[in-house]
Write an enzyme that holds these catalytic residues in place. Structure first.
Site, PDB file in Angstrom:
ATOM      1  N   ASP A 293       0.917  -1.166  -0.132  1.00  0.00           N
ATOM      2  CA  ASP A 293      -0.148  -0.028   0.034  1.00  0.00           C
ATOM      3  C   ASP A 293       1.033   1.345  -0.044  1.00  0.00           C
ATOM      4  OD1 ASP A 293      -2.179   1.794   0.200  1.00  0.00           O
ATOM      5  OD2 ASP A 293      -3.460   0.074   1.228  1.00  0.00           O
ATOM      6  N   HIS A 327       1.239   2.049  -3.247  1.00  0.00           N
ATOM      7  CA  HIS A 327       0.241   2.866  -3.933  1.00  0.00           C
ATOM      8  C   HIS A 327       0.899   4.388  -3.981  1.00  0.00           C
ATOM      9  CE1 HIS A 327      -3.453  -0.083  -2.858  1.00  0.00           C
ATOM     10  NE2 HIS A 327      -2.380  -0.622  -3.755  1.00  0.00           N
TER      11      HIS A 327
END
Length: 524
Positions: A293, A327
């Site tokens: 993430d 991300h």
């Protein structure tokens, strides 16, 4: 070759080369302790292990043409406690929790708990003030895979007087009951975690990553959780395979991390690397983060925490670090209802992340959710699909797709309206761009204040290698590929000395931007 001694521990030291290059020196150099070579490298930030406490050393940095020597003294150590002497086996099969915890609780002020080479299967252990945890090279603290063995930390407990409340833990910005983390510290101060060993959350051997958005007994733990602590340092350790956010300082001030390595599989859910929440004075030097993430996500809670326990995130320095995959390289928000200010990210390499600078918020965060004085400069972005994204319609939380959050028509400015102030990005090279260089979408009732993009060189992947992507996580917004600049609802946008190569358009798309300064913007 000049350098600065950035941190001295009981048995180690961290230095940073005094230069202006990004992460690496122009040529290799050697580090010597009392004339004995300890390492040869070209990294700007390095740590030397294996020193003795209470000892004065000469540290020399030498390259082909020069050398510089500086003297330092390692910190005082009152006693060294080996967890093996307390019964820990380190065979990876026998549970060592009680033996590890006994050593920690027995450690006096200024003492060190040594975890020697071996694999120590353990449930969560709790650190205390004025101590060091030394993970020797080859030492692994391996998380117990059975969630039923993890202590539960209540999110909120009412004080005896019935008025105040005691907050022990958090889940994605709210005071929700969660499991204790592999390393947990609550209300402690002045402690270190150092060495070349590993903290392994062992999530891949458990069910932590299955149904990640379902609360089963309690919410998933972090690997390192620091709650209301201060004066905390981490050096050289590896932290990996986290059940959720990996290192999570929470209402914790004066934190520094040097040369740590955070790693989680690319497909592991919500395994952010370093998530300081409502923290002040954070320094990251020479860290490497590669996760599933956001690599670094700066937060300050959701609306309840901002109203009841308001504390902004402020005063961050991130330098000479490697942020890979994930991300976002460095993300502000979206759980930042308490606000965020004074962030400097410089001389770092972003490599293979979806987004570089990622700023996100949404209606409902409140008037204290002000992001301001965010500064990114002197960076190298490689194969970052979207170098700069600003999103005030982020569709998180159960109501994230509601009309209230996603309505692109103006709504009244009220007690739930967030704000983005000034963000600067300067002296940055971006290669391998895929979707877009810059996307900024402010609220129609509360424009983004000021975005300054200066001295930027961006080049796109070849057209055949690009894929349309969701640039910002909001409803009813088209996927993009090969786009240069899209800005909407921004009060002041500055594009100065910007060179864009390989985009499918020859100019920016600017909508509802009252003040737009474009100087020397070149499309090739």
């Amino acid at each position: 070759m000049d350098f600065e001694i950035q941190a001295v521990f009981k048995r180690s030291v961290t230095i940073e080369i005094s230069n202006h290059t990004i992460c690496y020196t122009d040529a290799p150099y050697r580090v010597l302790i009392n004339g004995v070579e300890k390492l040869s490298t070209n990294l700007n930030v390095v740590s030397v292990q294996g020193l003795l406490p209470d000892t004065t050393y000469d540290l020399t940095v030498a390259d082909a043409t020069s050398e510089t020597t500086k003297t330092f003294t390692t910190e005082h150590e009152s006693v060294l406690l080996n967890v093996r002497d307390f019964g820990a086996r380190g065979d990876g099969k026998s549970e060592d929790t009680g033996f590890l915890q006994a050593a920690i609780l027995s450690c006096p002020e200024d003492g060190t708990v040594l975890v020697p080479e071996g694999t120590y299967l353990t449930r969560p252990i709790f650190l205390k003030s004025h101590m060091s945890l030394w993970l020797e090279k080859g030492a692994v603290l391996l998380g117990d895979p059975d969630r039923r063995h993890y202590p539960i930390l209540p999110g909120l407990t009412k004080a005896t007087d019935g008025e105040d409340e005691y907050n022990l833990t958090s889940w994605e910005g709210n005071p929700e009951t969660s499991f204790a983390s592999l390393i947990t510290a609550i209300g402690q101060e002045d402690f270190d975690i150092f060495g070349e060993g590993t903290l392994d959350g062992n999530a891949s051997a458990s069910d932590w990553w299955q149904e990640p958005k379902a609360k089963r007994i309690a919410w998933r733990p972090n690997t390192v959780f620091l709650n209301h602590c201060k004066d905390v340092r981490l050096q050289s350790v590896t932290v990996r395979n986290s059940p959720s956010w990996t290192v999570h300082p929470y209402y914790t001030d004066h934190i520094a991390a040097y040369n740590i390595f955070i790693w989680n599989p690319s497909d592991s859910p919500n395994t952010d690397g370093f998530d300081p929440e409502s923290c002040k004075d954070i320094t990251l030097l020479g860290v490497r983060i590669s996760v599933g993430d956001d690599c670094i996500a700066i937060k300050s809670g959701k609306y309840y925490m901002s109203e009841k326990h308001h504390k902004p995130a402020e005063d961050f320095l991130i330098r000479n670090s490697f942020l890979e995959r994930g991300h976002g390289s460095v993300t502000i928000g979206s759980e930042a209802a308490g606000g965020c200010r004074n962030v400097e990210v410089t001389r770092c390499i972003f490599d293979g992340t979806d987004r570089g600078l990622r700023v996100k918020t949404r209606r409902g965060r409140g008037p204290k959710a002000v992001y301001d004085n965010i500064n990114f400069h002197d960076l190298l972005m490689k194969n970052v699909h979207m170098p700069f994204t600003f999103n005030m319609f982020y569709f998180c939380d159960p109501d994230g797709h509601s009309l209230y959050v996603q309505d692109q028509n103006p709504r009244p400015v009220d007690e739930k309206t967030p704000e983005i102030g000034t963000v600067r990005a300067e002296n940055i090279t971006c290669s391998g761009v895929d979707a877009c260089v810059l996307v900024a979408y402010g609220l129609p009732e509360k424009y983004i204040g000021e975005i300054i993009i200066r001295n930027i060189k961006a080049s796109f992947l070849p057209k055949e290698d690009r894929v349309p992507q969701q640039t910002i996580m909001m409803d009813n917004f088209e996927k993009m590929t090969g786009r240069s600049v899209y800005a909407r609802n921004v009060k002041h946008l500055v594009l100065e000395n910007v060179e864009i190569e390989g985009s499918e358009e020859t100019g920016p798309e600017i909508i509802d931007v009252p003040y737009f300064d474009s100087m020397n913007v070149i499309y090739r």
